[in-house]
Design an enzyme around this catalytic site. Structure first.
Site, PDB file in Angstrom:
ATOM      1  N   CYS A 463     -31.424  42.556 102.142  1.00  0.00           N
ATOM      2  CA  CYS A 463     -31.836  41.187 102.469  1.00  0.00           C
ATOM      3  C   CYS A 463     -30.641  40.235 102.414  1.00  0.00           C
ATOM      4  O   CYS A 463     -30.608  39.244 103.129  1.00  0.00           O
ATOM      5  CB  CYS A 463     -32.927  40.729 101.526  1.00  0.00           C
ATOM      6  SG  CYS A 463     -34.455  41.636 101.784  1.00  0.00           S
ATOM      7  N   GLU A 591     -34.491  45.662 108.114  1.00  0.00           N
ATOM      8  CA  GLU A 591     -35.942  45.562 107.885  1.00  0.00           C
ATOM      9  C   GLU A 591     -36.556  44.394 108.627  1.00  0.00           C
ATOM     10  O   GLU A 591     -37.537  43.819 108.164  1.00  0.00           O
ATOM     11  CB  GLU A 591     -36.249  45.337 106.400  1.00  0.00           C
ATOM     12  CG  GLU A 591     -35.891  46.446 105.486  1.00  0.00           C
ATOM     13  CD  GLU A 591     -36.458  46.250 104.075  1.00  0.00           C
ATOM     14  OE1 GLU A 591     -36.983  45.162 103.782  1.00  0.00           O
ATOM     15  OE2 GLU A 591     -36.375  47.199 103.293  1.00  0.00           O
TER      16      GLU A 591
HETATM   17  O1  AHR Z   1     -32.986  47.155  97.912  1.00  0.00           O
HETATM   18  C1  AHR Z   1     -33.552  45.912  97.651  1.00  0.00           C
HETATM   19  C2  AHR Z   1     -34.138  45.278  98.904  1.00  0.00           C
HETATM   20  O2  AHR Z   1     -35.160  46.080  99.401  1.00  0.00           O
HETATM   21  C3  AHR Z   1     -33.214  45.134 100.056  1.00  0.00           C
HETATM   22  O3  AHR Z   1     -32.458  43.997  99.983  1.00  0.00           O
HETATM   23  C4  AHR Z   1     -34.131  45.063 101.220  1.00  0.00           C
HETATM   24  O4  AHR Z   1     -33.545  45.569 102.381  1.00  0.00           O
HETATM   25  C5  AHR Z   1     -35.329  45.853 100.768  1.00  0.00           C
HETATM   26  O5  AHR Z   1     -36.483  45.171 100.977  1.00  0.00           O
END
Ligand code: AHR
Length: 862
Positions: A463, A591
């Protein structure tokens, strides 16, 4: 069980065929009424009930949700109100719904069968104070759909569309033209929604999808705590594995990598070895979205003593990206500006620390500044004095050598002369960093990471790559160059990112540990759960700024690989790395919610990189789960565009990993390759232990088996600082002085240190053919063509021993000894480490696989 398997079979038939082709049972109706409605819990989404007479209604799947709203951030949004369902001319079901009381948008999604829903869109009809209780119907005479809605002021509006993508200008309408819902009495009470007459097969498909879901959920919940019951009376199992050397296939030699994200204080206060917290006085209330009033420029700093004032100024900063600095106005010396570090400053006796500060005198005379490292009890651990001259900012440096080992020292800056002086970028760096790099990594943590032997490092997130709102997208250009000119920013995990660990340091670290860099850039959209700064995922970088953004991505490749004479290659050289970094992979997106907004921007970036740098493997994104609309639509886009690889993510319970070892066996080999970029097994109530690690070990045998299509994988997240974790489980926990690798780390390390580039299939023969038994015994045999080592991995997730014989016929062993690494213990344990021994080996390799064990055997071959 039989019934469930039967149901799965029937479901497969009914999904694959149209309604009339399904064999009808005697007591089934031809058609029924289907009622669609919103759950009482708005985050739960769309539900159905069916009835043959409009009187007695049967909720499908006991309140099962079939479509959830993905608009806005978790917690406050992702709500569905008043869904309205209509069967369209295009033979698709269309559902529209309202989202909240404030946004002037509604939502739309379509489905061919009411079970699988396509991407969502959030049209903005403009008129009205908000969009409430939308309704839709097809207008045959005009050949379009009329959508009506009301707003909080009780006005009514209408817009039309032919395709649910383009909408006419909205008009205010009389109440009489408003499309309203029906009301029925469900077992739970009076509910409003829509009634449709549908073929029984449609309702039946919904019912069967619920049954399948329940079956799969039960598999997910399987834990070893049920083993006494599940395997009551189970005797030790005999297993023979016949390795088929003649059927060896090439597999990816990049399978095992790591995913580094600045989450859980993994960077500042973690891997990045800087010991001063808020060295640049850039902490900002907004880092924590105003929720912590102490989180400002003075955070971690304290003025101790009297007759001096400590203020923050921004009148004449070192750099526009680094606006704030401290001003100390001293009447009589004695007071000190103290930094608390990240949970204290750990120092070791005899070790050297590089101190540096940007300083300038604001009075006419030069002033003296004493710099000390002090223990909590007041012992001076190291000390020096610097002269601060009036005029422009200057960097002052000193080396401090600690005279004792202390976990939680503090740094003190004590003006010795009356007058005003300004300080910024106050830094204390251990000389002992990983590979002695300046501005480098914490040595013990970096070594623990390097020991995994990762073939690649994905960074800077997760994220954190796509950010919380448009303003928070991670821009790599902000993180290179002199530290004082980098642009710190809010970390979406609610703290501060200094950017001290920036792209240069990431690439350098990759090189130092022998891993390929895999930077991930945002796909022109921020995180779909953005809650900061407006419309989040449903927005996207405005199209008139996209060319510039695409150029940033292209510049990244030039910066990493370009000749020193190129604009960006020159900057890399100036930073100390004239040789190219040999970048081969670029991740685009993380994602992301697959919407039209996403697709348009992703396509622009992908096409531009492909055109200018066809040698770069672009890795696309297919959502946060192993199923669902983002997964399907993400795969569709990637297949359509010919994206070479996609990034899959799933955090699942241990039972899922055990029961889905065939996940990639089914993958189409002609489609994009897979990077399993984030995964971890968790316990039913979160957390991890040896049981979850074993379920990962068994799943990894299936990844090796499928490493012709799964090219890369990385457990996530990698690092977590104790007391600062936003996510659990993580692979390596740490505090300022200790590194605590988990049992999941041990599994990853065994795989990383024992991977190969050829897979040798093995035929398994077990004395017990129960499905639950077979799923818990797995083998993977790989060969490393460089060392010619053969590596046999065996997992036994049963509560009884497995007497195994591995037949290595047609493999010529180079010796009579092999190295065995064994993990074994209680599934609930958290501290199991491999025990390494030498064992005799022969063509018929007999080994007792202890209950709940993971064995890796490495043998030399000719
Ligand atoms: O790994 C933690 C979080 O999980 C990452 O930032 C995201 O890509 C996923 O939702």
């Amino acid at each position: 069980m039989k019934r469930i398997l039967g149901l799965i079979g029937m479901l497969a038939v009914s999904l694959a065929s149209n309604a009339s082709a399904v064999n009808k049972l005697v007591d089934e109706p031809d058609s029924v009424y289907l009622f669609s409605y919103a759950s009482n819990n708005p985050t739960h989404g769309l539900q159905f009930a069916w009835s043959s007479n409009k009187q007695n209604w049967f909720p499908v799947g006991n309140g099962q949700s079939f479509l959830k709203s993905d608009f806005g951030p978790w917690g406050s949004q992702k709500k569905m109100y008043s869904p309205y369902l209509v069967y369209g001319q295009d033979e698709m079901w269309h559902c529209i719904w309202s989202l909240n009381n404030t946004d002037k948008v509604f939502a739309h999604a379509a489905s061919p069968n009411l079970v699988d829903w396509n991407r969502q869109s959030y049209p903005e009809p403009k008129l009205g104070s908000n969009v409430l209780r939308p309704g839709v119907k097809y207008d045959k005479s005009q050949g379009n759909y009329i959508i009506t809605y009301t707003d909080s002021q009780g006005k009514f509006f209408a817009t039309t569309t032919r395709d649910f993508k383009n909408y006419s200008a909205t008009k205010e309408i009389p109440a009489s033209q408003y499309i309203s819902s029906a009301t029925v009495i469900l077992p739970s009470g009076e509910t409003s929604g829509q009634i449709q007459r549908v073929a029984w097969a449609t309702a039946d498909r919904l019912i069967k999808s619920c049954e399948l879901k329940q079956y799969k959920n039960a598999q997910r919940e399987e834990t070893t705590s049920q083993d006494a019951q599940r395997f009551a009376g189970l005797k030790p199992v005999d297993a023979t594995f016949t390795v088929q050397a003649d059927k060896a296939k090439p597999i990816s030699n990049m399978l095992m990598g790591i995913f580094f994200e600045d989450i859980n204080y993994a960077a500042d206060g973690g891997l990045y070895a800087e010991l001063i917290q808020n060295r640049d006085f850039e902490y900002n209330l907004h880092d924590k979205r105003g929720r912590d009033k102490t989180w400002n420029s003075t955070h971690s700093w304290l003025l101790k003593g009297e007759n001096t004032s400590f203020t923050i100024d921004s009148v004449s900063p070192i750099h526009a990206n680094n606006l704030h600095y401290a001003v100390l106005d001293t009447k009589t010396s004695g007071a000190s500006l103290v930094n608390a570090g990240f949970d204290g400053i750990p120092v070791k006796k005899g070790e050297k620390y590089n101190f540096s500060v940007f300083a300038k005198g604001l009075s006419a005379q030069s002033g003296k500044l004493k710099v000390r490292l002090v223990s909590k009890s007041g012992d001076v651990l190291a000390e020096t004095a610097l002269t601060v001259a009036p005029g422009a900012w200057k960097t002052l440096k000193a080396t401090l050598t600690a005279n004792a080992t202390v976990k939680d020292a503090q740094l003190e800056l004590q003006p010795l002369t009356a007058g005003r002086l300004a300080v910024d970028m106050i830094s204390l760096f251990p000389q002992n960093t990983y590979k002695a790099r300046k501005n480098g990594m914490r040595a013990d943590l970096a070594q623990t990471v390097a020991d995994l032997r990762p073939r690649f490092v994905r960074f800077p997130g997760g994220c954190a790559s796509h950010g919380d709102g448009l303003g928070n997208i991670y821009h790599w250009k902000n993180t290179i160059g002199p530290l004082e000119a980098r642009k710190p920013q809010r970390n979406l995990w609610n703290y501060h990112q200094s950017a001290g660990l920036g792209y240069f340091e990431y690439f350098q670290f990759c090189e130092d540990i022998g891993a390929a860099p895999l930077p991930v850039v945002a796909a022109g959209v921020p995180c779909q759960n953005s809650g900061d700064g407006g419309n989040g995922q449903q927005g996207g970088i405005p199209m008139d700024q996209m060319d510039e953004y695409v150029q940033d991505v292209l510049d990244l490749v030039e910066w990493a690989n370009g000749d020193v004479n190129t604009k960006w290659g020159k900057l890399r050289a100036q930073a100390g790395h004239p040789k190219p970094f040999n970048l081969k992979y670029v991740g685009v997106g993380n994602e992301d919610l697959i919407t039209d907004v996403f697709e348009e921007r992703f396509t622009m970036i992908f096409n531009a990189v492909k055109k200018k740098y066809p040698e770069i493997t672009v890795i696309g994104t297919v959502g946060p789960f192993f199923e669902g609309s983002d997964y399907r639509e993400g795969w569709d886009i990637a297949s359509k565009l010919g994206v070479p690889m996609v990034d899959e993510h799933y955090y699942e319970k241990a039972g899922w990993f055990i029961n889905n070892q065939d996940f990639y066996d089914k993958y189409d080999r002609s489609k994009p390759k897979v990077y399993l970029g984030e995964y971890a097994a968790t316990m039913p109530r979160g957390g991890a232990n040896y049981e979850t690690a074993l379920s990962e070990a068994i799943y990894l045998t299936s990844l090796e088996r499928n490493a012709d299509v799964v090219s890369m994988s990385s457990y996530a997240p990698l690092l977590a600082k104790e007391g600062h974790t936003q996510w659990n489980p993580d692979m390596i926990y740490f505090n300022n002085t200790e590194v605590k690798p988990t049992v999941a780390y041990q599994v990853q390390k065994l795989y990383g240190q024992n991977s190969g580039d050829q897979y040798l299939p093995a035929i398994a023969n077990l004395s017990n053919n129960q499905d639950a038994v077979k799923k818990r015994v797995a083998i993977s045999v790989v060969r490393d063509s460089q060392t010619k080592d053969l590596i046999v991995k065996l997992v036994n997730l049963l509560p009884v021993a497995v007497n195994s014989t591995t037949d290595l016929k047609n493999i010529t062993l180079a010796g009579t000894k092999g190295v065995k690494s064994l993990m074994q213990g209680n599934p609930a344990d958290k501290n199991i480490v491999p025990v390494v021994t030498e064992i005799p080996v022969s063509e018929k390799l007999a080994m007792e696989l202890l209950p709940y064990s993971f064995t890796v055997l490495r043998v030399k071959t000719k």
